[in-house]
Motif scaffolding. Structure first.
Motif, PDB file in Angstrom:
ATOM      1  N   MET A   1     -18.031  93.642  31.424  1.00 44.39           N
ATOM      2  CA  MET A   1     -18.742  92.395  31.662  1.00 44.39           C
ATOM      3  C   MET A   1     -17.910  91.237  31.150  1.00 44.39           C
ATOM      4  N   VAL A   2     -17.919  90.137  31.891  1.00 43.03           N
ATOM      5  CA  VAL A   2     -17.277  88.891  31.469  1.00 43.03           C
ATOM      6  C   VAL A   2     -18.370  87.837  31.364  1.00 43.03           C
ATOM      7  N   ASP A   3     -18.477  87.191  30.207  1.00 44.63           N
ATOM      8  CA  ASP A   3     -19.519  86.196  30.001  1.00 44.63           C
ATOM      9  C   ASP A   3     -19.054  85.229  28.910  1.00 44.63           C
ATOM     10  N   PRO A   4     -19.669  84.039  28.822  1.00 46.44           N
ATOM     11  CA  PRO A   4     -19.230  83.058  27.816  1.00 46.44           C
ATOM     12  C   PRO A   4     -19.260  83.591  26.392  1.00 46.44           C
ATOM     13  N   MET A   5     -18.365  83.078  25.568  1.00 46.38           N
ATOM     14  CA  MET A   5     -18.278  83.468  24.169  1.00 46.38           C
ATOM     15  C   MET A   5     -19.605  83.286  23.445  1.00 46.38           C
ATOM     16  N   LEU A   6     -20.299  82.199  23.774  1.00 48.82           N
ATOM     17  CA  LEU A   6     -21.560  81.896  23.108  1.00 48.82           C
ATOM     18  C   LEU A   6     -22.514  83.069  23.140  1.00 48.82           C
ATOM     19  N   ALA A   7     -22.548  83.782  24.261  1.00 50.05           N
ATOM     20  CA  ALA A   7     -23.452  84.918  24.395  1.00 50.05           C
ATOM     21  C   ALA A   7     -22.838  86.223  23.909  1.00 50.05           C
ATOM     22  N   MET A   8     -21.516  86.396  24.058  1.00 50.89           N
ATOM     23  CA  MET A   8     -20.917  87.709  23.839  1.00 50.89           C
ATOM     24  C   MET A   8     -20.374  87.951  22.437  1.00 50.89           C
ATOM     25  N   VAL A   9     -19.918  86.902  21.746  1.00 50.76           N
ATOM     26  CA  VAL A   9     -19.366  87.129  20.411  1.00 50.76           C
ATOM     27  C   VAL A   9     -20.387  87.761  19.462  1.00 50.76           C
ATOM     28  N   PRO A  10     -21.658  87.328  19.479  1.00 54.91           N
ATOM     29  CA  PRO A  10     -22.627  88.018  18.607  1.00 54.91           C
ATOM     30  C   PRO A  10     -22.754  89.498  18.928  1.00 54.91           C
ATOM     31  N   GLN A  11     -22.628  89.864  20.200  1.00 52.99           N
ATOM     32  CA  GLN A  11     -22.691  91.279  20.583  1.00 52.99           C
ATOM     33  C   GLN A  11     -21.483  92.046  20.042  1.00 52.99           C
ATOM     34  N   VAL A  12     -20.328  91.379  20.075  1.00 60.58           N
ATOM     35  CA  VAL A  12     -19.103  91.999  19.553  1.00 60.58           C
ATOM     36  C   VAL A  12     -19.192  92.153  18.037  1.00 60.58           C
ATOM     37  N   ARG A  13     -19.590  91.075  17.369  1.00 54.00           N
ATOM     38  CA  ARG A  13     -19.666  91.110  15.915  1.00 54.00           C
ATOM     39  C   ARG A  13     -20.721  92.112  15.432  1.00 54.00           C
ATOM     40  N   GLY A  14     -21.745  92.310  16.240  1.00 50.27           N
ATOM     41  CA  GLY A  14     -22.789  93.268  15.880  1.00 50.27           C
ATOM     42  C   GLY A  14     -22.426  94.703  16.199  1.00 50.27           C
ATOM     43  N   GLY A  15     -21.238  94.936  16.786  1.00 52.97           N
ATOM     44  CA  GLY A  15     -20.798  96.287  17.088  1.00 52.97           C
ATOM     45  C   GLY A  15     -21.443  96.893  18.315  1.00 52.97           C
ATOM     46  N   ARG A  16     -22.128  96.076  19.126  1.00 55.85           N
ATOM     47  CA  ARG A  16     -22.813  96.622  20.304  1.00 55.85           C
ATOM     48  C   ARG A  16     -21.867  96.783  21.490  1.00 55.85           C
ATOM     49  N   VAL A  17     -20.834  95.927  21.578  1.00 56.57           N
ATOM     50  CA  VAL A  17     -19.815  96.031  22.620  1.00 56.57           C
ATOM     51  C   VAL A  17     -18.469  95.715  21.989  1.00 56.57           C
ATOM     52  N   ARG A  18     -17.384  95.959  22.735  1.00 50.84           N
ATOM     53  CA  ARG A  18     -16.044  95.618  22.264  1.00 50.84           C
ATOM     54  C   ARG A  18     -15.436  94.568  23.182  1.00 50.84           C
ATOM     55  N   ALA A  19     -14.671  93.651  22.621  1.00 49.60           N
ATOM     56  CA  ALA A  19     -13.997  92.610  23.392  1.00 49.60           C
ATOM     57  C   ALA A  19     -12.546  93.003  23.617  1.00 49.60           C
ATOM     58  N   LEU A  20     -12.119  92.956  24.881  1.00 52.39           N
ATOM     59  CA  LEU A  20     -10.735  93.272  25.207  1.00 52.39           C
ATOM     60  C   LEU A  20      -9.856  92.030  25.263  1.00 52.39           C
ATOM     61  N   ALA A  21     -10.427  90.893  25.665  1.00 53.81           N
ATOM     62  CA  ALA A  21      -9.603  89.683  25.800  1.00 53.81           C
ATOM     63  C   ALA A  21     -10.488  88.461  25.964  1.00 53.81           C
ATOM     64  N   ILE A  22      -9.905  87.301  25.693  1.00 52.35           N
ATOM     65  CA  ILE A  22     -10.532  86.013  25.953  1.00 52.35           C
ATOM     66  C   ILE A  22      -9.832  85.397  27.164  1.00 52.35           C
ATOM     67  N   SER A  23     -10.581  84.669  27.992  1.00 51.19           N
ATOM     68  CA  SER A  23     -10.045  84.205  29.280  1.00 51.19           C
ATOM     69  C   SER A  23      -9.251  82.914  29.157  1.00 51.19           C
ATOM     70  N   GLN A  24      -8.267  82.912  28.289  1.00 48.77           N
ATOM     71  CA  GLN A  24      -7.375  81.766  28.154  1.00 48.77           C
ATOM     72  C   GLN A  24      -6.048  82.226  27.572  1.00 48.77           C
ATOM     73  N   ALA A  25      -5.093  81.310  27.542  1.00 53.24           N
ATOM     74  CA  ALA A  25      -3.732  81.675  27.162  1.00 53.24           C
ATOM     75  C   ALA A  25      -3.517  81.778  25.663  1.00 53.24           C
ATOM     76  N   ARG A  26      -4.512  81.367  24.879  1.00 45.32           N
ATOM     77  CA  ARG A  26      -4.380  81.450  23.421  1.00 45.32           C
ATOM     78  C   ARG A  26      -5.664  82.012  22.824  1.00 45.32           C
ATOM     79  N   ARG A  27      -5.559  82.474  21.609  1.00 46.48           N
ATOM     80  CA  ARG A  27      -6.752  82.969  20.920  1.00 46.48           C
ATOM     81  C   ARG A  27      -7.666  81.799  20.545  1.00 46.48           C
ATOM     82  N   SER A  28      -8.915  82.125  20.305  1.00 51.61           N
ATOM     83  CA  SER A  28      -9.885  81.105  19.905  1.00 51.61           C
ATOM     84  C   SER A  28     -10.119  81.173  18.408  1.00 51.61           C
ATOM     85  N   ALA A  29     -10.219  80.002  17.782  1.00 49.24           N
ATOM     86  CA  ALA A  29     -10.503  79.958  16.345  1.00 49.24           C
ATOM     87  C   ALA A  29     -11.853  80.567  16.033  1.00 49.24           C
TER      88      ALA A  29
END
Length: 328
Positions: free
Chosen positions: A207-235
């Motif tokens: 699934m691809v979705d905005p950080m606002l919705a997905m980062v809490p899912q990643v931090r909670g261990g419910r899903v894993r993030a493979l990449a962010i859709s830009q050329a640099r990492r996000s703070a």
């Protein structure tokens, strides 16, 4: 980002609903708003669009001195809520609070029931932010390079979920397939929340979705993030690799959020709403909160917003054409 960050935006809706109505002073256009303002969100509660709408509603309420009610009307890839706004009186008491998906209805649906570019007037863009490519915890690839190899080995075992057709996540998924040369099926949902539920359960794998919705899912261990859709990492999520780092240079996509009004709204009222949001979204506390969630606050005129929409639609409609996407 902490798990409660998205909840903090959603909880703002409680304050929006609870505040007493205060009539603005003055005559003519100055008498507006004369009753509670409705922000119609065309998607389910709990996603990024709902969270941004409730934050915008809170700022409007504080600066206009009138109750703002957030009303969720999901369905039809945002068209149910969009049509409700388009058919409302253009008196400045009903707005559509949505995301980039709202302007793409004509390109992803055979019969959307209305034309968002003609029937809705851009009032204010409130923010933008990159997306996360996330994978179900039931699957093992740790990068886009690994994912591409796994899909090629067993293409029938993979499905993307998307919150809605035409959403930034859907368009970014179409571009992902094009850039990788894959043809992973895309299943459309009625919002982010049900799609995430199936991602966690393994019923869909990506699934691809905005950080606002997905980062809490990643931090909670419910899903894993493979990449962010830009050329640099996000703070806001330094642990998530950029698209080039994960194996897909050139994959750059952003979601954005804003407010629209029914066609015919007085220009004075649209300008006052825009001014209230420009000031509200640039408050230091708001900027800090959004930055922590990977979102850039946006402040621009209605005319600049309209120009931005034209460019965004041109890019995304061409992407769908190249991908030979067929409206549903």
């Amino acid at each position: 980002m902490r798990r409660r960050d998205l909840a903090r935006l959603a909880l703002a809706g409680g304050a929006v609903l609870a505040a007493p109505a205060v009539r603005a002073q003055g005559g003519g256009a100055g008498a507006w708003p004369s009753r509670p303002i409705r922000l119609i969100v065309p998607f389910t509660p709990g996603g990024s669009t709902d969270g941004m709408a409730r934050l915008a509603g809170q700022k409007l309420q504080e600066r206009l001195g009138q109750t703002v009610i957030v009303e969720n009307r999901p369905g039809g890839n945002g068209t149910v809520g969009g049509i409700a706004v388009a058919q409302s009186a253009p008196d400045g008491h009903t707005f559509c609070a949505s995301a980039s998906i709202q302007v793409m209805a004509r390109w992803v649906m055979r019969n959307p029931g209305y034309d968002p570019l003609a029937d809705l007037v851009p009032v204010a863009r409130t923010g933008q932010g990159p997306l996360l490519l996330c994978i179900s915890p039931t699957r093992s690839p740790a990068s886009i390079t690994d994912l591409v190899a796994a899909v090629k080995a067993d293409p029938r075992a993979w499905t993307f979920g998307t919150s809605s057709l035409g959403a930034a996540g859907h368009l970014a998924t179409v571009e992902f397939n094009r850039l990788t040369g894959l043809d992973i099926p895309i299943a459309s949902y009625r919002g982010t929340a049900p799609a995430v539920q199936d991602l966690v359960a393994g019923n869909i794998q990506l699934m691809v979705d905005p950080m606002l919705a997905m980062v809490p899912q990643v931090r909670g261990g419910r899903v894993r993030a493979l990449a962010i859709s830009q050329a640099r990492r996000s703070a806001a999520a330094q642990e998530v690799p950029s698209a080039p780092e994960a194996g897909l240079p050139g994959w750059e996509f952003f979601s954005w959020w804003g407010l629209w009004a029914p066609r015919g709204i007085p220009a004075e009222i649209a300008a006052r709403v825009n001014a209230a949001l420009q000031k509200g979204m640039r408050e230091p506390e708001v900027v800090s909160r959004l930055t922590d969630m990977g979102i850039e606050a946006v402040a621009e005129s209605p005319e600049a917003f309209a120009g931005f929409i034209q460019r965004d639609v041109a890019r995304n409609s061409e992407l769908l054409r190249l991908a030979r996407f067929e409206p549903e």
